[in-house]
Design a protein around this motif. Structure first.
Motif, PDB file in Angstrom:
ATOM      1  N   GLU A 110       0.833  -1.192   0.000  1.00 36.37           N
ATOM      2  CA  GLU A 110       0.000   0.000   0.000  1.00 36.37           C
ATOM      3  C   GLU A 110       0.884   1.265   0.000  1.00 36.37           C
ATOM      4  OE1 GLU A 110      -3.887   0.087   0.620  1.00 36.37           O
ATOM      5  OE2 GLU A 110      -3.215  -1.526  -0.711  1.00 36.37           O
ATOM      6  N   ARG A 111       1.945   1.228   0.804  1.00 35.41           N
ATOM      7  CA  ARG A 111       2.864   2.364   0.880  1.00 35.41           C
ATOM      8  C   ARG A 111       3.524   2.613  -0.471  1.00 35.41           C
ATOM      9  NH1 ARG A 111       7.793   0.820   4.237  1.00 35.41           N
ATOM     10  NH2 ARG A 111       8.124  -0.314   2.276  1.00 35.41           N
ATOM     11  N   ASP A 112       3.913   1.528  -1.150  1.00 36.77           N
ATOM     12  CA  ASP A 112       4.539   1.680  -2.460  1.00 36.77           C
ATOM     13  C   ASP A 112       3.568   2.304  -3.471  1.00 36.77           C
ATOM     14  OD1 ASP A 112       6.831   0.586  -1.454  1.00 36.77           O
ATOM     15  OD2 ASP A 112       6.471  -1.425  -2.285  1.00 36.77           O
ATOM     16  N   VAL A 113       2.308   1.879  -3.421  1.00 37.66           N
ATOM     17  CA  VAL A 113       1.307   2.438  -4.332  1.00 37.66           C
ATOM     18  C   VAL A 113       1.126   3.928  -4.069  1.00 37.66           C
ATOM     19  CG1 VAL A 113      -1.140   2.428  -4.946  1.00 37.66           C
ATOM     20  CG2 VAL A 113       0.077   0.263  -4.689  1.00 37.66           C
ATOM     21  N   VAL A 114       1.045   4.294  -2.777  1.00 35.27           N
ATOM     22  CA  VAL A 114       0.902   5.708  -2.417  1.00 35.27           C
ATOM     23  C   VAL A 114       2.103   6.497  -2.926  1.00 35.27           C
ATOM     24  CG1 VAL A 114       0.816   7.339  -0.492  1.00 35.27           C
ATOM     25  CG2 VAL A 114      -0.604   5.286  -0.453  1.00 35.27           C
ATOM     26  N   GLY A 115       3.294   5.927  -2.766  1.00 32.38           N
ATOM     27  CA  GLY A 115       4.513   6.611  -3.224  1.00 32.38           C
ATOM     28  C   GLY A 115       4.512   6.846  -4.715  1.00 32.38           C
ATOM     29  N   GLN A 116       4.094   5.828  -5.467  1.00 31.44           N
ATOM     30  CA  GLN A 116       4.059   5.977  -6.917  1.00 31.44           C
ATOM     31  C   GLN A 116       3.042   7.027  -7.352  1.00 31.44           C
ATOM     32  OE1 GLN A 116       3.737   2.139  -8.952  1.00 31.44           O
ATOM     33  NE2 GLN A 116       4.772   1.179  -7.223  1.00 31.44           N
ATOM     34  N   THR A 133       1.865   9.612  -5.527  1.00 33.61           N
ATOM     35  CA  THR A 133       2.287  10.973  -5.155  1.00 33.61           C
ATOM     36  C   THR A 133       3.347  11.482  -6.110  1.00 33.61           C
ATOM     37  OG1 THR A 133       3.855  10.023  -3.575  1.00 33.61           O
ATOM     38  CG2 THR A 133       1.724  10.710  -2.707  1.00 33.61           C
ATOM     39  N   SER A 134       4.235  10.573  -6.555  1.00 32.73           N
ATOM     40  CA  SER A 134       5.263  10.985  -7.508  1.00 32.73           C
ATOM     41  C   SER A 134       4.642  11.313  -8.864  1.00 32.73           C
ATOM     42  CB  SER A 134       6.300   9.870  -7.653  1.00 32.73           C
ATOM     43  OG  SER A 134       7.255  10.202  -8.629  1.00 32.73           O
ATOM     44  N   LEU A 135       3.706  10.493  -9.287  1.00 39.15           N
ATOM     45  CA  LEU A 135       3.078  10.677 -10.588  1.00 39.15           C
ATOM     46  C   LEU A 135       2.249  11.963 -10.622  1.00 39.15           C
ATOM     47  CD1 LEU A 135       2.617   9.299 -13.376  1.00 39.15           C
ATOM     48  CD2 LEU A 135       0.590   8.234 -12.369  1.00 39.15           C
ATOM     49  N   LEU A 136       1.560  12.253  -9.513  1.00 37.83           N
ATOM     50  CA  LEU A 136       0.674  13.420  -9.481  1.00 37.83           C
ATOM     51  C   LEU A 136       1.342  14.658  -8.896  1.00 37.83           C
ATOM     52  CD1 LEU A 136      -2.585  11.631  -8.261  1.00 37.83           C
ATOM     53  CD2 LEU A 136      -1.971  12.280 -10.594  1.00 37.83           C
ATOM     54  N   LYS A 137       2.620  14.466  -8.494  1.00 40.89           N
ATOM     55  CA  LYS A 137       3.411  15.573  -7.947  1.00 40.89           C
ATOM     56  C   LYS A 137       2.676  16.261  -6.787  1.00 40.89           C
ATOM     57  CE  LYS A 137       5.605  16.425 -12.439  1.00 40.89           C
ATOM     58  NZ  LYS A 137       6.661  15.467 -12.127  1.00 40.89           N
ATOM     59  N   THR A 138       2.348  15.452  -5.777  1.00 38.92           N
ATOM     60  CA  THR A 138       1.659  15.977  -4.602  1.00 38.92           C
ATOM     61  C   THR A 138       2.171  15.251  -3.367  1.00 38.92           C
ATOM     62  OG1 THR A 138      -0.503  16.476  -3.672  1.00 38.92           O
ATOM     63  CG2 THR A 138      -0.258  14.328  -4.722  1.00 38.92           C
ATOM     64  N   PRO A 165       1.491  12.943   0.236  1.00 40.26           N
ATOM     65  CA  PRO A 165       0.549  11.879   0.626  1.00 40.26           C
ATOM     66  C   PRO A 165      -0.726  12.422   1.254  1.00 40.26           C
ATOM     67  CG  PRO A 165       2.787  11.249   1.181  1.00 40.26           C
ATOM     68  CD  PRO A 165       2.864  12.665   0.714  1.00 40.26           C
ATOM     69  N   ASP A 166      -0.633  13.462   2.103  1.00 39.48           N
ATOM     70  CA  ASP A 166      -1.828  13.987   2.764  1.00 39.48           C
ATOM     71  C   ASP A 166      -2.795  14.630   1.780  1.00 39.48           C
ATOM     72  OD1 ASP A 166      -0.834  13.110   5.132  1.00 39.48           O
ATOM     73  OD2 ASP A 166      -0.142  15.074   5.850  1.00 39.48           O
ATOM     74  N   ASP A 167      -2.280  15.064   0.624  1.00 42.66           N
ATOM     75  CA  ASP A 167      -3.127  15.725  -0.375  1.00 42.66           C
ATOM     76  C   ASP A 167      -3.583  14.778  -1.487  1.00 42.66           C
ATOM     77  OD1 ASP A 167      -2.748  18.130   0.993  1.00 42.66           O
ATOM     78  OD2 ASP A 167      -0.911  18.580  -0.152  1.00 42.66           O
ATOM     79  N   LEU A 168      -3.174  13.509  -1.363  1.00 37.77           N
ATOM     80  CA  LEU A 168      -3.397  12.576  -2.470  1.00 37.77           C
ATOM     81  C   LEU A 168      -4.887  12.350  -2.749  1.00 37.77           C
ATOM     82  CD1 LEU A 168      -2.096  10.714  -4.537  1.00 37.77           C
ATOM     83  CD2 LEU A 168      -2.063   8.903  -2.806  1.00 37.77           C
ATOM     84  N   VAL A 169      -5.674  12.162  -1.705  1.00 39.65           N
ATOM     85  CA  VAL A 169      -7.104  11.884  -1.911  1.00 39.65           C
ATOM     86  C   VAL A 169      -7.777  13.064  -2.608  1.00 39.65           C
ATOM     87  CG1 VAL A 169      -9.309  11.460  -0.751  1.00 39.65           C
ATOM     88  CG2 VAL A 169      -7.248  10.277   0.037  1.00 39.65           C
ATOM     89  N   GLY A 170      -7.492  14.267  -2.135  1.00 43.18           N
ATOM     90  CA  GLY A 170      -8.083  15.446  -2.770  1.00 43.18           C
ATOM     91  C   GLY A 170      -7.657  15.597  -4.207  1.00 43.18           C
ATOM     92  N   ARG A 171      -6.385  15.304  -4.481  1.00 44.60           N
ATOM     93  CA  ARG A 171      -5.869  15.434  -5.852  1.00 44.60           C
ATOM     94  C   ARG A 171      -6.554  14.428  -6.776  1.00 44.60           C
ATOM     95  NH1 ARG A 171      -4.323  17.306 -10.074  1.00 44.60           N
ATOM     96  NH2 ARG A 171      -2.190  17.296 -10.904  1.00 44.60           N
TER      97      ARG A 171
END
Length: 895
Positions: free
Chosen positions: A719-725, A727-732, A734-740
């Motif tokens: 799950e952490r790896d998916v979040v990392g990928q 956030t890198s892809l969307l340039k944001t 982790p805390d802003d990932l859901v909103g993005r």
């Protein structure tokens, strides 16, 4: 004499005669041949079949039973109930015919003041198997009755077998003469007159080649002769309470009285209504007892029986004129009467009532929708001058609206119609086959256990050391393949190995069997599975991975320590999740099944609604807080009553040893469960619990799945790896990932809506051109058009648009056929003036159907259908022109 006193006197009578009182088993036993326990002897079958050694020579019980073939007879006879209690006494190689006759006759005829039932001897008639002269003489000896009071009957009435090879024998019944008002003198086939109250089975024969109940071979005599008797508690109750039938006894009639108060109708005033009142009384009680033992409504097997009972009760109340929710009014009445004996009904009432009331609410919605559909279908059948509802319509009611076939049959009968049951059954064939495949896949079917019994008799039980150690020096006792003893297994071959002692955990209680190896001089065996085919014997399924194996010298049995660690974490984790579940949802959220293997667990529990994300998060949090608290894990042995008094939770449908059970506790009273699995020593050793899903596994049943230990950490790492990928892809961050991601999804939806608008505009842009280019056939403007890539919604939109653009007042017909993703969609529309000429959209869709491999229908103005063959769409469109031409040529004024 009330029912509780009749029951008490029965047990006391046999207890005084040296019988061990055995509590009723659950209605659900692990027997692949039975949905429910249907006779008092069922829990004792392993003793009669020689699979287990009975712990007593004499026993007595009052067993809960359910018989599903009797559902259709409920309310129509005096004696058929779905749920009933069977009183029995059993002898395992102890007393035989004379003892059984003496004990039964004594209780039946003993005066009330002396603890008996005081039935009048002059009304009692023993029956015997016609080829059992010994029984005749014993009845005369014990009772003093003359020869003409003892009735000789044939195999179908007075010879007992289980319908499979095994034990069997003649039997004797005690019949009670209710008098000439119930039938002719001497007509012993008139069961209402000569009511069977007790059946004494003299189990003495070894049966082979059983072809039917009356056609079998007797291979010889059993080494030990046994007694199995069954006495219907409700039957004796309505005799001793001087009632006309079982529905009027003290534990059932209060439900009828409440139903009378609710409906305003009187029991005894109308035969049809009387049947409905009795159905209500029986089905409310039967449903409650089934839910109490862990059954939840569903569409297969046990769940289907329960659903059928509940729905028949609710519908009977509606037919009696009561349209409001009925179960909340009726079931508590039944609870109060039955909980005098079965106290768990009171303790577990929140869960029982929640399951029952939710099913009634679901069925009320089903009735509302399904009844309307049925009424329309019945009207169409009658309009067509027919008397039979098609199998297709019956199947649609079942498949689309949840209408069970028995309800369709009942309603059809009430409407004066029959149903094409063969057609319905044919359409249901696939579901039936799945059910059969599922039944075959069940483990533990009654295979021939004789070879295992022989090993057990010769060598004694396996010394099972799974709790103490991970490896043992063991001696091979038997090597099997295909159910027979073999001398050797070659490299790569699979067989079964029985050892004198083993450290391997045999699959049970939801825990998977251990993995590991068994080493021998010159080779090694891989352990694939470990089972207990009969009590006391552990059997290892093995594959030779090195060398050739022939039983001989001692072996080294070794459990894979990593496997066992993971298994202990998962099983203890299951207990933790169960305790957390009950803490979050309440004590009525009880486990109904589980499975765990190293690193993974799933837990099924009775609950009628899906859990919210917050509830799932709370269960996970409570679970991991228990791990952080490092709660001690311990176990001890005690009797089942002691365990229940201690607050231990037992799993529905499980059977437990009569003398001692093992109770596993985590954190003291926080989690106490009956369990034979392997566990960690402290909760922190579980490592972590990561809930990965919550889902439905049938009506009234939910499932939680989770990873434990290292598997839990691996899941979180993924799950952490998916979040990392992301956030890198969307340039944001982790805390802003859901909103993005939410913003992107919203933008995508907006773009899709704009694309859909553009596509629809483009589609409709051609509508005017199609209308203008209509072909005139017999004075009718006809548009028959093909649209590739269009689905049902687009086809309908285009057809309606084209119809609106045809010349005003002119007869017009539009048929549009679309093809997309291998499916064909057809929509036909007609103008009012076209309909006056006899043109019908419904007829046009039916004319097109054969060309596209489908069918459809609707009204005269608009109809639609579908198919699977796009290769003949052009022929279908040509058929439209032909159909219009044929209609207009025969229409008045068009000749």
């Amino acid at each position: 004499m009330d029912t509780a006193e009749i029951r008490r006197r029965f047990v006391a009578h046999f207890e005084r005669a040296g019988h061990t009182p055995v509590p009723s088993a659950s209605l659900l036993l692990d027997d692949p041949n039975l949905l429910f326990v249907n006779a008092g002897m069922v829990p004792f079958k392993p003793y009669f079949l020689g699979q287990e050694t009975p712990p007593y020579d004499r026993a007595t019980s009052v067993q809960k039973c359910v018989r599903t073939p009797d559902i259709e007879d409920v309310g129509k006879t005096t004696r058929h109930g779905t749920f009933f209690e069977m009183c029995g006494n059993f002898s395992f190689g102890d007393y035989f015919k004379e003892g059984a006759i003496e004990l039964a006759w004594d209780l039946v005829t003993k005066p009330l003041a002396d603890g008996g039932w005081g039935l009048e001897e002059g009304r009692l008639y023993p029956s015997v198997y016609q080829d059992d002269p010994e029984a005749v003489e014993l009845w005369k000896k014990v009772t003093g009755l003359p020869d003409d009071r003892i009735i000789r009957l044939g195999k179908s009435e007075n010879y007992w077998s289980m319908g499979v090879p095994g034990p069997g024998g003649p039997c004797s019944e005690i019949l009670y003469d209710r008098g000439p008002a119930y039938g002719a003198d001497g007509d012993f086939g008139a069961e209402d007159r000569y009511l069977e109250i007790w059946n004494l089975v003299f189990m003495q024969d070894e049966l082979s080649a059983v072809r039917s109940k009356e056609d079998f071979d007797i291979a010889g005599s059993l080494p030990k002769r046994n007694i199995d008797t069954g006495m219907g508690l409700e039957r004796v109750a309505f005799l001793l309470q001087d009632k006309a039938n079982m529905y009027e006894i003290d534990v059932m009639f209060p439900v009828i009285e409440k139903a009378m108060a609710l409906t305003g109708k009187t029991y005894g005033a109308n035969p049809e209504d009387d049947v409905r009142f009795r159905v209500v009384a029986d089905h409310v009680r039967s449903s409650m007892m089934l839910i109490g033992d862990g059954v939840t409504p569903g569409n297969e097997a046990r769940g289907y029986v329960l659903r059928r009972l509940l729905r028949r009760a609710v519908r009977s109340m509606r037919l009696l004129g009561y349209g409001d929710p009925a179960l909340p009014e009726l079931m508590p009445i039944s609870r109060d009467k039955m909980s005098e004996t079965y106290t768990d009904l009171q303790h577990d009432w929140e869960r029982i009532s929640r399951v029952a009331y939710a099913e009634e609410e679901t069925f009320r919605k089903t009735l509302q929708a399904g009844t309307q559909i049925f009424d329309l279908a019945a009207t169409d059948v009658k309009k067509a001058g027919a008397t039979r509802l098609s199998g297709e319509k019956a199947f649609a009611l079942h498949d689309t609206y949840g209408f069970p076939i028995d309800l369709t049959l009942e309603m059809a009968s009430e409407a004066g119609l029959s149903v094409d049951e063969d057609g319905f059954r044919s359409l249901m064939a696939e579901q039936r086959q799945r059910a059969k495949d599922d039944a075959r896949s069940k483990r533990g079917q009654h295979a021939d256990t004789g070879v295992y019994r022989g090993i057990l008799d010769a060598h004694g039980p396996t010394e099972w050391l799974a709790y103490e150690t991970l490896q043992t020096e063991s001696r091979p006792l038997a090597l099997l393949q295909g159910g027979a003893v073999v001398p050797v297994l070659g490299n790569g071959e699979v067989g079964e190995l029985v050892l004198d002692r083993t450290p391997f955990y045999a699959e049970s209680g939801g825990q998977a069997a251990d993995a590991g190896v068994i080493e021998f001089d010159g080779g090694r065996l891989e352990v694939l599975d470990v089972q207990r085919p009969i009590k006391g014997l552990v059997v290892h399924q093995v594959r030779v991975v090195d060398g050739e194996f022939a039983p001989g010298s001692e072996l080294q049995a070794q459990v894979d320590p990593e496997w066992r660690t993971g298994a202990r974490q998962a099983h203890s984790g299951t207990h933790v999740v169960h305790a957390a579940l009950r803490e979050v949802l309440g004590p009525s959220a009880l486990q109904s099944g589980s499975y765990n293997r190293p690193g993974y667990l799933r837990l099924d529990f009775g609950w009628t609604t899906g859990l919210s994300p917050e509830q799932v998060a709370d269960i996970e949090l409570v679970s991991n807080n228990a791990l952080r608290a490092d709660l001690p894990v311990g176990w001890q042995y005690m009797t089942l009553p002691e365990a229940k008094d201690w607050g231990a939770v037992a799993l529905f449908g499980e059977t437990y040893d009569d003398s001692k059970v093992r109770v596993v506790e985590i954190g003291g009273p926080w989690s106490r469960e009956l369990c034979g699995g392997t566990h960690v020593d402290h909760s922190s050793q579980i490592g972590t619990i990561v809930v990965t899903g919550e889902s439905s596994v049938g009506s009234g049943n939910r499932r939680i799945e989770a990873f434990t230990g290292v598997e839990g950490f691996r899941y979180l790492a993924r799950e952490r790896d998916v979040v990392g990928q992301l956030t890198s892809l969307l340039k944001t961050q982790p805390d802003d990932l859901v909103g993005r991601v939410g913003d992107l999804v919203e933008r995508l939806r907006s773009a899709e809506k704009e694309i859909e608008k553009a596509r629809l505009s483009q589609l409709l842009a051609g509508g005017g051109q199609l209308a203008a280019g209509a072909t005139v056939v017999g004075g009718v403007h006809v548009v028959a058009h093909r649209v590739d890539g269009a689905g049902g919604g687009d086809v309908r939109t285009l057809a309606m648009d084209v119809r609106s653009k045809l010349p005003a007042g002119a007869p017009g017909v539009v048929v549009v056929i679309g093809a997309a993703d291998g499916k064909v969609s057809v929509v036909a529309a007609t103008t009012e003036s076209a309909r006056t000429l006899g043109l019908s959209a419904n007829d046009l869709v039916r004319a097109v159907g054969p060309f596209v491999g489908g069918k459809g229908g609707g009204k005269d103005d608009v109809a639609q259908g579908g198919g699977t063959d796009a290769s003949r769409i052009d022929e279908a469109l040509a058929a439209v022109h032909a159909a219009v031409a044929a209609t207009t040529q025969s229409s008045p004024g068009q000749a």
